[in-house]
Enzyme design. Structure first.
Site, PDB file in Angstrom:
ATOM      1  N   PHE A   1       0.821  -1.213   0.000  1.00 12.33           N
ATOM      2  CA  PHE A   1       0.000   0.000   0.000  1.00 12.33           C
ATOM      3  C   PHE A   1       0.855   1.264   0.000  1.00 12.33           C
ATOM      4  O   PHE A   1       0.732   2.130  -0.879  1.00 12.33           O
ATOM      5  CB  PHE A   1      -0.922  -0.081   1.213  1.00 12.33           C
ATOM      6  CG  PHE A   1      -1.658   1.170   1.585  1.00 12.33           C
ATOM      7  CD1 PHE A   1      -2.220   1.987   0.627  1.00 12.33           C
ATOM      8  CD2 PHE A   1      -1.819   1.506   2.919  1.00 12.33           C
ATOM      9  CE1 PHE A   1      -2.917   3.134   0.981  1.00 12.33           C
ATOM     10  CE2 PHE A   1      -2.510   2.641   3.292  1.00 12.33           C
ATOM     11  CZ  PHE A   1      -3.054   3.462   2.314  1.00 12.33           C
ATOM     12  N   ILE A   2       1.763   1.386   0.969  1.00 14.78           N
ATOM     13  CA  ILE A   2       2.581   2.595   1.073  1.00 14.78           C
ATOM     14  C   ILE A   2       3.706   2.573   0.050  1.00 14.78           C
ATOM     15  O   ILE A   2       4.041   3.603  -0.550  1.00 14.78           O
ATOM     16  CB  ILE A   2       3.123   2.754   2.503  1.00 14.78           C
ATOM     17  CG1 ILE A   2       1.969   2.895   3.494  1.00 14.78           C
ATOM     18  CG2 ILE A   2       4.058   3.961   2.601  1.00 14.78           C
ATOM     19  CD1 ILE A   2       2.395   2.953   4.948  1.00 14.78           C
TER      20      ILE A   2
ATOM     21  N   PRO B   1      21.443 -10.847   3.245  1.00 15.26           N
ATOM     22  CA  PRO B   1      21.889  -9.470   2.988  1.00 15.26           C
ATOM     23  C   PRO B   1      22.769  -9.309   1.761  1.00 15.26           C
ATOM     24  O   PRO B   1      22.822  -8.229   1.176  1.00 15.26           O
ATOM     25  CB  PRO B   1      22.646  -9.097   4.262  1.00 15.26           C
ATOM     26  CG  PRO B   1      23.082 -10.401   4.847  1.00 15.26           C
ATOM     27  CD  PRO B   1      22.003 -11.385   4.495  1.00 15.26           C
TER      28      PRO B   1
ATOM     29  N   ASN C   1       9.011  -7.630  10.490  1.00 12.01           N
ATOM     30  CA  ASN C   1       9.208  -6.295  11.062  1.00 12.01           C
ATOM     31  C   ASN C   1      10.508  -6.139  11.830  1.00 12.01           C
ATOM     32  O   ASN C   1      10.888  -5.012  12.165  1.00 12.01           O
ATOM     33  CB  ASN C   1       8.029  -5.942  11.977  1.00 12.01           C
ATOM     34  CG  ASN C   1       6.725  -5.865  11.221  1.00 12.01           C
ATOM     35  OD1 ASN C   1       6.695  -5.577  10.030  1.00 12.01           O
ATOM     36  ND2 ASN C   1       5.615  -6.136  11.901  1.00 12.01           N
TER      37      ASN C   1
ATOM     38  N   TYR D   1       2.290  -6.787  17.126  1.00 13.01           N
ATOM     39  CA  TYR D   1       2.624  -5.904  16.012  1.00 13.01           C
ATOM     40  C   TYR D   1       3.507  -4.754  16.486  1.00 13.01           C
ATOM     41  O   TYR D   1       4.584  -4.500  15.933  1.00 13.01           O
ATOM     42  CB  TYR D   1       1.349  -5.358  15.375  1.00 13.01           C
ATOM     43  CG  TYR D   1       1.611  -4.282  14.341  1.00 13.01           C
ATOM     44  CD1 TYR D   1       2.117  -4.604  13.089  1.00 13.01           C
ATOM     45  CD2 TYR D   1       1.353  -2.939  14.623  1.00 13.01           C
ATOM     46  CE1 TYR D   1       2.375  -3.624  12.146  1.00 13.01           C
ATOM     47  CE2 TYR D   1       1.590  -1.961  13.684  1.00 13.01           C
ATOM     48  CZ  TYR D   1       2.099  -2.303  12.446  1.00 13.01           C
ATOM     49  OH  TYR D   1       2.363  -1.321  11.518  1.00 13.01           O
TER      50      TYR D   1
ATOM     51  N   LYS E   1       7.479  -4.042  15.535  1.00 18.50           N
ATOM     52  CA  LYS E   1       7.885  -2.796  14.889  1.00 18.50           C
ATOM     53  C   LYS E   1       8.911  -2.049  15.724  1.00 18.50           C
ATOM     54  O   LYS E   1       9.861  -1.462  15.187  1.00 18.50           O
ATOM     55  CB  LYS E   1       6.653  -1.917  14.643  1.00 18.50           C
ATOM     56  CG  LYS E   1       5.691  -2.441  13.589  1.00 18.50           C
ATOM     57  CD  LYS E   1       6.303  -2.481  12.197  1.00 18.50           C
ATOM     58  CE  LYS E   1       6.516  -1.101  11.623  1.00 18.50           C
ATOM     59  NZ  LYS E   1       7.024  -1.160  10.213  1.00 18.50           N
TER      60      LYS E   1
END
Length: 335
Positions: A28-29, A69, A103, A153, A157
């Site tokens: 979305f973002i 990575p 996250n 959540y 984060k």
């Protein structure tokens, strides 16, 4: 290790943004950030786990956790972007381990990639105001508020944010954290409260009153348009804000019920709201009141929200009606 570029080096001599890697570009973002970078004259490089159908910019499929990575380090050294935006991550209604991986573990992978690359771009990491402890009603959350999240959540984060800030403090990354409030607008997740309301409105028979079934709408939240969020990211790409945490929101607590009503108005069809404990699984967020203090964003980024909530609701509805109609169900959460 190459020195981190100064903020001025993130733009070409004519003032335009250069290449920007967007992690989580299918989200979305991430989609809105990519569009904003392109509109500002920059070149977005879209990084997602799978190729993006219909993408108007270069897409680089990459599994950030599975590939480790080194793959991202090679990409950075090859593409030499001016910045990386981390818009990847898991949202509500996921398993706690999934949220921890997406996250926190993913963030550690990104930081390891930045440390292993010879090219040093700016990192803009997108955090969440759900990293804070629940505030008393009427209290605006600023960056000094205690970080004691009460949900998996928020906890996951916060772990990611702490990793970014530690890397910045130790000189391993030139990074800034934007803690976002409730982001809404075109592309809002269909599993979110407003996404589910839009689905119920669409599913209603033409010419008949829609019945929107939701769990009790008691919360007040700080909603911010995804277009304003993307503008904040653009500002953070180039300003001297390394090592900072900056809250991004409108600066006002809005009843969730009023946002549902705005979305119904945007749909332009008769509807009534039915609230009930059995209408949906209510996920305890620990933040039934949310108002974000925006002074730091104004001072450091020259940013404030510009789009009205009515406009956000209209854009959400426009995008929702452009998608195939989903199979509807009760809203999963108020967030």
């Amino acid at each position: 290790m190459a020195p981190c570029p100064t903020p001025a080096e993130h733009r070409d001599p004519d003032g335009r943004l250069r290449r920007v890697v967007v992690l989580g570009a299918s989200g979305f973002i991430g989609r809105q950030v990519s569009a904003a970078v392109r509109a500002a004259g920059g070149e977005p490089l879209l990084v997602a786990r799978r190729p993006l159908a219909g993408a108007t910019a270069r897409c680089l499929p990459l599994d950030l956790i599975g590939d480790g990575p080194d793959a991202l380090s090679r990409l950075l050294d090859t593409e030499r972007p001016s910045a990386v935006v981390n818009a990847a991550g898991a949202v509500w209604s996921r398993e706690p381990e999934t949220m921890r991986q997406a996250n926190h573990t993913l963030v550690e992978t990104v930081l390891a990639a930045l440390a292993g690359a010879t090219w040093r771009p700016r990192l803009v990491h997108l955090g969440s105001v759900f990293e804070y402890a629940p505030p008393p009603p009427g209290t605006a959350l600023d960056e000094r508020a205690p970080t004691r999240p009460t949900t998996p959540y928020g906890q996951s984060k916060l772990q990611g944010t702490r990793a970014v800030l530690a890397a910045s403090a130790q000189g391993r990354a030139d990074a800034v954290v934007l803690r976002l409030s409730n982001v809404i607008g075109a592309g809002t997740s269909p599993s979110s409260l407003l996404g589910q309301v839009a689905a119920q409105l669409r599913a209603a028979e033409a010419g008949r009153e829609a019945v929107v079934r939701v769990s009790p709408l008691r919360a007040s939240r700080d909603f911010v348009d995804v277009r304003d969020t993307a503008d904040a990211v653009l500002a953070a790409l180039t300003r001297p804000v390394g090592g900072q945490v900056i809250n991004i929101g409108r600066g006002e607590a809005v009843p969730v019920r009023s946002m549902v009503e705005r979305l119904i108005a945007a749909g332009g069809r008769p509807a009534r709201i039915v609230e009930g404990a059995g209408a949906g699984v209510r996920t305890g967020t620990g933040l039934d009141w949310m108002q974000v203090a925006t002074g730091t964003a104004r001072r450091l980024l020259g940013w404030s929200a510009r789009h009205s909530l009515d406009s956000s609701a209209q854009e959400l509805w426009r995008a929702a009606t452009a998608r195939p109609a989903p199979v509807t169900g009760p809203p999963a959460a108020q967030h």
